[in-house]
Design a protein around this motif. Structure first.
Motif, PDB file in Angstrom:
ATOM      1  N   GLY A  29     -19.483   6.431   1.376  1.00 10.09           N
ATOM      2  CA  GLY A  29     -18.604   6.132   0.236  1.00 10.09           C
ATOM      3  C   GLY A  29     -19.369   6.270  -1.083  1.00 10.09           C
ATOM      4  N   ARG A  30     -19.092   7.348  -1.803  1.00  8.01           N
ATOM      5  CA  ARG A  30     -19.858   7.583  -3.047  1.00  8.01           C
ATOM      6  C   ARG A  30     -19.477   6.599  -4.150  1.00  8.01           C
ATOM      7  NH1 ARG A  30     -17.108  13.414  -3.147  1.00  8.01           N
ATOM      8  NH2 ARG A  30     -14.955  12.788  -3.480  1.00  8.01           N
ATOM      9  N   THR A  31     -18.244   6.063  -4.063  1.00 10.84           N
ATOM     10  CA  THR A  31     -17.854   5.128  -5.130  1.00 10.84           C
ATOM     11  C   THR A  31     -18.726   3.874  -5.077  1.00 10.84           C
ATOM     12  OG1 THR A  31     -16.158   4.008  -3.838  1.00 10.84           O
ATOM     13  CG2 THR A  31     -15.454   5.930  -5.069  1.00 10.84           C
ATOM     14  N   PRO A  69     -11.046   1.796  -4.409  1.00  8.50           N
ATOM     15  CA  PRO A  69     -11.041   2.970  -5.292  1.00  8.50           C
ATOM     16  C   PRO A  69      -9.865   3.898  -4.999  1.00  8.50           C
ATOM     17  CG  PRO A  69     -12.676   3.242  -3.551  1.00  8.50           C
ATOM     18  CD  PRO A  69     -12.131   1.852  -3.409  1.00  8.50           C
ATOM     19  N   LEU A  70      -9.247   3.743  -3.834  1.00 14.80           N
ATOM     20  CA  LEU A  70      -8.153   4.605  -3.372  1.00 14.80           C
ATOM     21  C   LEU A  70      -8.652   6.050  -3.188  1.00 14.80           C
ATOM     22  CD1 LEU A  70      -5.213   3.229  -5.554  1.00 14.80           C
ATOM     23  CD2 LEU A  70      -5.824   2.604  -3.191  1.00 14.80           C
ATOM     24  N   PRO A  71      -8.091   6.850  -2.322  1.00 15.70           N
ATOM     25  CA  PRO A  71      -6.876   6.567  -1.568  1.00 15.70           C
ATOM     26  C   PRO A  71      -7.135   5.581  -0.425  1.00 15.70           C
ATOM     27  CG  PRO A  71      -7.812   8.648  -0.843  1.00 15.70           C
ATOM     28  CD  PRO A  71      -8.648   8.182  -2.000  1.00 15.70           C
ATOM     29  N   ARG A  72      -6.059   4.862  -0.085  1.00 14.52           N
ATOM     30  CA  ARG A  72      -6.111   3.986   1.083  1.00 14.52           C
ATOM     31  C   ARG A  72      -5.491   4.771   2.231  1.00 14.52           C
ATOM     32  NH1 ARG A  72      -2.798  -1.540   0.555  1.00 14.52           N
ATOM     33  NH2 ARG A  72      -1.253  -0.111  -0.276  1.00 14.52           N
TER      34      ARG A  72
HETATM   35  N1  ASP Z   1     -11.359   8.783  -4.223  1.00 14.12           N
HETATM   36  C1  ASP Z   1     -12.669   8.300  -3.876  1.00 14.12           C
HETATM   37  C2  ASP Z   1     -13.647   9.437  -3.758  1.00 14.12           C
HETATM   38  O1  ASP Z   1     -13.326  10.567  -4.085  1.00 14.12           O
HETATM   39  C3  ASP Z   1     -12.680   7.422  -2.679  1.00 14.12           C
HETATM   40  C4  ASP Z   1     -12.300   8.051  -1.366  1.00 14.12           C
HETATM   41  O2  ASP Z   1     -12.105   9.239  -1.258  1.00 14.12           O
HETATM   42  O3  ASP Z   1     -12.220   7.289  -0.392  1.00 14.12           O
HETATM   43  O4  ASP Z   1     -14.774   9.230  -3.384  1.00 14.12           O
END
Ligand code: ASP
Length: 377
Positions: free
Chosen positions: A256-258, A357-360
Motif C-alpha cells: 500500500g503506497r498510500t 484512501p479508497l477504492p474500497r
Molecule cells: N488509490 C490508492 C492508490 O492508488 C489506494 C489503492 O489503490 O488501494 O494507491
C-alpha cells in the motif's frame, strides 16, 4: 502559577508570532487557540491539552537554544514554496520526503486559500492556456479525475492517456523517450506507473513539473498530503494535536503506497504511536520501520485488530493490493481483518477518526472496510 492564557501570550511574545502564525506553528486552528486564550471564566473558554503545553515548551526551548537555526529556518521560509520542496532543483513532486513540517504548513495554507475555488464560490483562470499531460499506466479514478478537474477549474486543459495498451509504451517506448516527447506538448505531467521509482525516471528526463500520482508500491504523495490535511482539520475541530497521537494503519502495509507516504509524513510530527495491523505476509517494509523509529516514534506490530485499534485516535484502513502480489499468501486474512461497526464500537473511542484512501474493494468476500460503517459520522 501562570494561567494558561499568560503562558500562551508569553510564548507568542517570545517567539514573536501573531496568533495566526502561532496557531500554524502548533498545527491547530486559529479558533482553537482563541478559545484557549479566552479568560477562564468565559463560557467559551477551553483548557488546552497537556500535549500542547509540552509542544509549546519544546518550541521555546529550541528557539532559545538555536537562534542560528531559527535564522536559517526563517530564510528558508522566505523562499517560494516550490523552491523549498524542489526535487533536484526542479519544481517536481515525487516523494513526501521533499517536505518538512514548515513547508507542509505552507502548502496547507495554499490549500485553504484554494478551497473556495474548488467549491466554485470563486473563479480563477490562473492556468488559462496551460496544458496538463495526465499519464496513467495503472487503474485510477480519484487521482486521475481530481488532478484533471483541479487543472480545469483553474482554467487549464488536460490531455491524457490511460493504460499501456493505448500508449506508445505498448510499442516498447522507454520512459525517457515518452517523457521527452510529452514535455514538448504539455506544461506539466501527472504520472502513475506500476514500477517503484518509475516516476522519478520520468522526472529526471525533463525540466517541466512532474507529479508522482503513484509509482507501484513506492509512494503516493498527493494522497498522503491530502490525508494529513484532512486529519489536521479534523483534529483542530476536536482540539487535538497530531503530535503524540496514536495512529493504527491496517491492511496491506507491504504494497500500500498510500501508507508508505502517510507514515513518512506523520513522522515529521513528534511522539506518535503507530500500531501496524497486517497479515504477516503484508507487513510494512523494514526500511520504513527503521526510518520511523529513528524519528523517535513508537511502533507496535500486531495481527490482532482488537489490539491494534484499541485506543487509537485514527484508524487508517487500506485495500489488499492483490495486483502487486508476488506469491504472497493471505490465508486467514478474510475473517480477521475487517474493520466493521461492531469492532469499532467495541474498541475505538467516540472521536476516533476512520479513514480509507479508497477504492474500497466492495466485492463479496473482499473483506475491505465494512459498508456497515457508511453512516458512521
Ligand atoms: N488509490 C490508492 C492508490 O492508488 C489506494 C489503492 O489503490 O488501494 O494507491
Amino acid at each position: 502559577m501562570h494561567s494558561q492564557q499568560d503562558f500562551l501570550r508569553d510564548a507568542m511574545h517570545r517567539l514573536n508570532l501573531t496568533r495566526d502564525r502561532f496557531a500554524d506553528r502548533l498545527g491547530i486552528r486559529r479558533r482553537a487557540l482563541d478559545t484557549w486564550l479566552l479568560p477562564s471564566d468565559s463560557s467559551e473558554s477551553r483548557a488546552m491539552p497537556d500535549m500542547v503545553e509540552k509542544f509549546v515548551l519544546e518550541i521555546l526551548r529550541h528557539a532559545a537554544q538555536d537562534g542560528q537555526g531559527a535564522l536559517a529556518a526563517d530564510s528558508r521560509a522566505a523562499q517560494p514554496l516550490a523552491e523549498r520542496i524542489a526535487f533536484e532543483g526542479k519544481p517536481q513532486l515525487l516523494s513526501v520526503s521533499q517536505f518538512d513540517r514548515d513547508s507542509l504548513e505552507a502548502l496547507f495554507q495554499v490549500a485553504d486559500i484554494m478551497q473556495p475555488i474548488a467549491r466554485r464560490q470563486k473563479v480563477s483562470r490562473v492556468l488559462e492556456g496551460a496544458v496538463l499531460g495526465s499519464l496513467f499506466f495503472e487503474a485510477s479514478t480519484r487521482t486521475r479525475v481530481s488532478f484533471g478537474a483541479a487543472f480545469c477549474r483553474l482554467g487549464g486543459t488536460v490531455c491524457d492517456t490511460t493504460g499501456f495498451t493505448f500508449s506508445s509504451m505498448a510499442k516498447g517506448e522507454s520512459i525517457y523517450d515518452t517523457s521527452r516527447v510529452m514535455s514538448g506538448y504539455v506544461d506539466a505531467l501527472v504520472v502513475r506507473h506500476p514500477e517503484q521509482g518509475s516516476v522519478t525516471e520520468f522526472a529526471r528526463a525533463t525540466n517541466i513539473p512532474v507529479i508522482n500520482a503513484g509509482d507501484g508500491p513506492g509512494e503516493h504523495p498527493s494522497q498522503a498530503i491530502l490525508d494529513l490535511y484532512t486529519l489536521q482539520r479534523e483534529f483542530s475541530r476536536l482540539g487535538k494535536l497530531i503530535d503524540g497521537t496514536h495512529v493504527a494503519l491496517v491492511g496491506d502495509l507491504k504494497y500500500g503506497r498510500t501508507v508508505h507516504s502517510l507514515i513518512r509524513l506523520l513522522s515529521l510530527y513528534q511522539g506518535l504511536k503507530f500500531t501496524l495491523v497486517a497479515p504477516s505476509s503484508l507487513e510494512m517494509p523494514s526500511y520504513l520501520l527503521e526510518l520511523v523509529a529513528r524519528q523517535g516514534h513508537v511502533i507496535e506490530q500486531t495481527q490482532s485488530l482488537e489490539t491494534g485499534l484499541h485506543g487509537a485516535d485514527v484508524v487508517y484502513a487500506t485495500r489488499i493490493q492483490r495486483e502487486r502480489f508476488n506469491g504472497e499468501s493471505i490465508e486467514g486474512y478474510a475473517p480477521d481483518f475487517q474493520v466493521c461497526k461492531s469492532l469499532v464500537d467495541a474498541v475505538c473511542k467516540a472521536d476516533t477518526i476512520l479513514m480509507h484512501p479508497l477504492p474500497r474493494d466492495g466485492r463479496p468476500g473482499a473483506n475491505d472496510l465494512s459498508t456497515d460503517l457508511n453512516y458512521d459520522p
